[in-house]
Design an enzyme around this catalytic site. Structure first.
Site, mmCIF file in Angstrom:
data_model
loop_
_atom_site.group_PDB
_atom_site.id
_atom_site.type_symbol
_atom_site.label_atom_id
_atom_site.label_comp_id
_atom_site.label_asym_id
_atom_site.label_seq_id
_atom_site.Cartn_x
_atom_site.Cartn_y
_atom_site.Cartn_z
ATOM 1 N N TYR A 154 51.948 102.831 -34.396
ATOM 2 C CA TYR A 154 52.688 101.752 -33.723
ATOM 3 C C TYR A 154 52.039 101.280 -32.424
ATOM 4 O O TYR A 154 52.556 100.359 -31.776
ATOM 5 C CB TYR A 154 54.126 102.213 -33.442
ATOM 6 C CG TYR A 154 54.898 102.532 -34.712
ATOM 7 C CD1 TYR A 154 55.199 101.537 -35.637
ATOM 8 C CD2 TYR A 154 55.313 103.837 -34.990
ATOM 9 C CE1 TYR A 154 55.879 101.830 -36.807
ATOM 10 C CE2 TYR A 154 56.005 104.142 -36.157
ATOM 11 C CZ TYR A 154 56.279 103.130 -37.060
ATOM 12 O OH TYR A 154 56.963 103.419 -38.218
ATOM 13 N N HIS A 162 57.030 93.383 -38.692
ATOM 14 C CA HIS A 162 56.794 94.832 -38.668
ATOM 15 C C HIS A 162 55.518 95.070 -37.884
ATOM 16 O O HIS A 162 54.505 94.386 -38.114
ATOM 17 C CB HIS A 162 56.666 95.403 -40.087
ATOM 18 C CG HIS A 162 57.932 95.253 -40.874
ATOM 19 N ND1 HIS A 162 59.012 96.091 -40.685
ATOM 20 C CD2 HIS A 162 58.305 94.337 -41.794
ATOM 21 C CE1 HIS A 162 59.993 95.702 -41.473
ATOM 22 N NE2 HIS A 162 59.601 94.636 -42.158
HETATM 23 O O1 CA2 Z 1 56.232 98.791 -38.598
HETATM 24 C C1 CA2 Z 1 57.370 98.556 -38.207
HETATM 25 O O2 CA2 Z 1 57.619 97.806 -37.264
HETATM 26 C C2 CA2 Z 1 58.560 99.259 -38.879
HETATM 27 O O3 CA2 Z 1 59.629 98.324 -38.977
HETATM 28 C C3 CA2 Z 1 58.954 100.409 -37.964
HETATM 29 C C4 CA2 Z 1 60.059 101.281 -38.543
HETATM 30 C C5 CA2 Z 1 59.763 101.720 -39.966
HETATM 31 O O4 CA2 Z 1 60.886 102.399 -40.510
HETATM 32 C C6 CA2 Z 1 59.402 100.545 -40.859
HETATM 33 O O5 CA2 Z 1 59.073 101.030 -42.157
HETATM 34 C C7 CA2 Z 1 58.234 99.762 -40.284
HETATM 35 C C8 CA2 Z 1 60.258 102.529 -37.685
HETATM 36 C C9 CA2 Z 1 60.604 102.233 -36.265
HETATM 37 C C10 CA2 Z 1 60.579 103.514 -35.471
HETATM 38 O O6 CA2 Z 1 59.863 103.235 -34.293
HETATM 39 C C11 CA2 Z 1 59.274 104.258 -33.625
HETATM 40 C C12 CA2 Z 1 58.241 103.917 -32.816
HETATM 41 C C13 CA2 Z 1 57.583 104.875 -32.112
HETATM 42 C C14 CA2 Z 1 57.985 106.189 -32.199
HETATM 43 C C15 CA2 Z 1 59.027 106.536 -33.011
HETATM 44 C C16 CA2 Z 1 59.690 105.552 -33.724
#
Ligand code: CA2
Length: 150
Positions: free
Chosen positions: A28, A103
């Site tokens: 991310y 995303h």
């Molecule tokens: O890629 C993306 O933006 C997602 O929407 C992020 C979601 C995931 O479930 C999707 O499949 C793709 C997860 C968000 C959680 O965000 C975090 C970021 C950093 C650390 C922990 C969680």
């Protein structure tokens, strides 16, 4: 017409995105949600458009936020884990406002194949996936151009 603030654009973020920048930087990146908000504000300020920016860890609250934005100028949403939710899909389908889904990661290139099987994308004009947090500003630029800078 409801309270949807027809002149504003809404950027909505689903569960756990408050942790952005704290974990899994290899997936991310290192930017935080505050960085995302700053970049969205910079695009909207330059266009003279009001921005509503929200994050919630609750599916019910996300649905309330979508409903509140349903007659707005546009919605940019990263539903995160709620991308696989029928109630969130139904809320998005009830929107008159155009929806762009974002995303941060490329959900089609993740090791878990199910991540690409989003339900919510069916309610969107389009989706940006894998361009990091730049996807939010690009989605806003699209919405601002789409309705002719009104
Ligand atoms: O890629 C993306 O933006 C997602 O929407 C992020 C979601 C995931 O479930 C999707 O499949 C793709 C997860 C968000 C959680 O965000 C975090 C970021 C950093 C650390 C922990 C969680």
């Amino acid at each position: 017409m409801n309270e949807g603030a027809s002149g504003s654009i809404h950027v909505l973020n689903g569960p756990n995105l408050n942790l952005l920048g704290e974990r899994q930087p290899e997936i991310y990146g290192t930017a935080t949600l505050a960085d995302v908000e700053r970049s969205c504000r910079s695009v909207c300020d330059a266009a003279g458009v009001a921005l509503e920016f929200h994050q919630t860890n609750s599916e019910a609250t996300l649905i309330d936020q979508i409903q509140a934005a349903r007659n707005s100028r546009g919605i940019v949403i990263n539903p995160a884990g709620c991308s696989y939710s029928v109630p969130v899909l139904d809320a998005l389908k009830a929107c008159a406002a155009p929806v762009v889904e974002v995303h941060i990661s490329n959900i089609h290139a993740r090791s878990e194949a199910w991540r690409a099987e989003t339900l919510t994308t069916a309610a969107a004009v389009g989706v940006i996936s894998g361009l990091g947090i730049a996807g939010y500003a690009l989605a806003l630029e699209f919405l601002l151009k789409r309705d002719g800078g009104r």
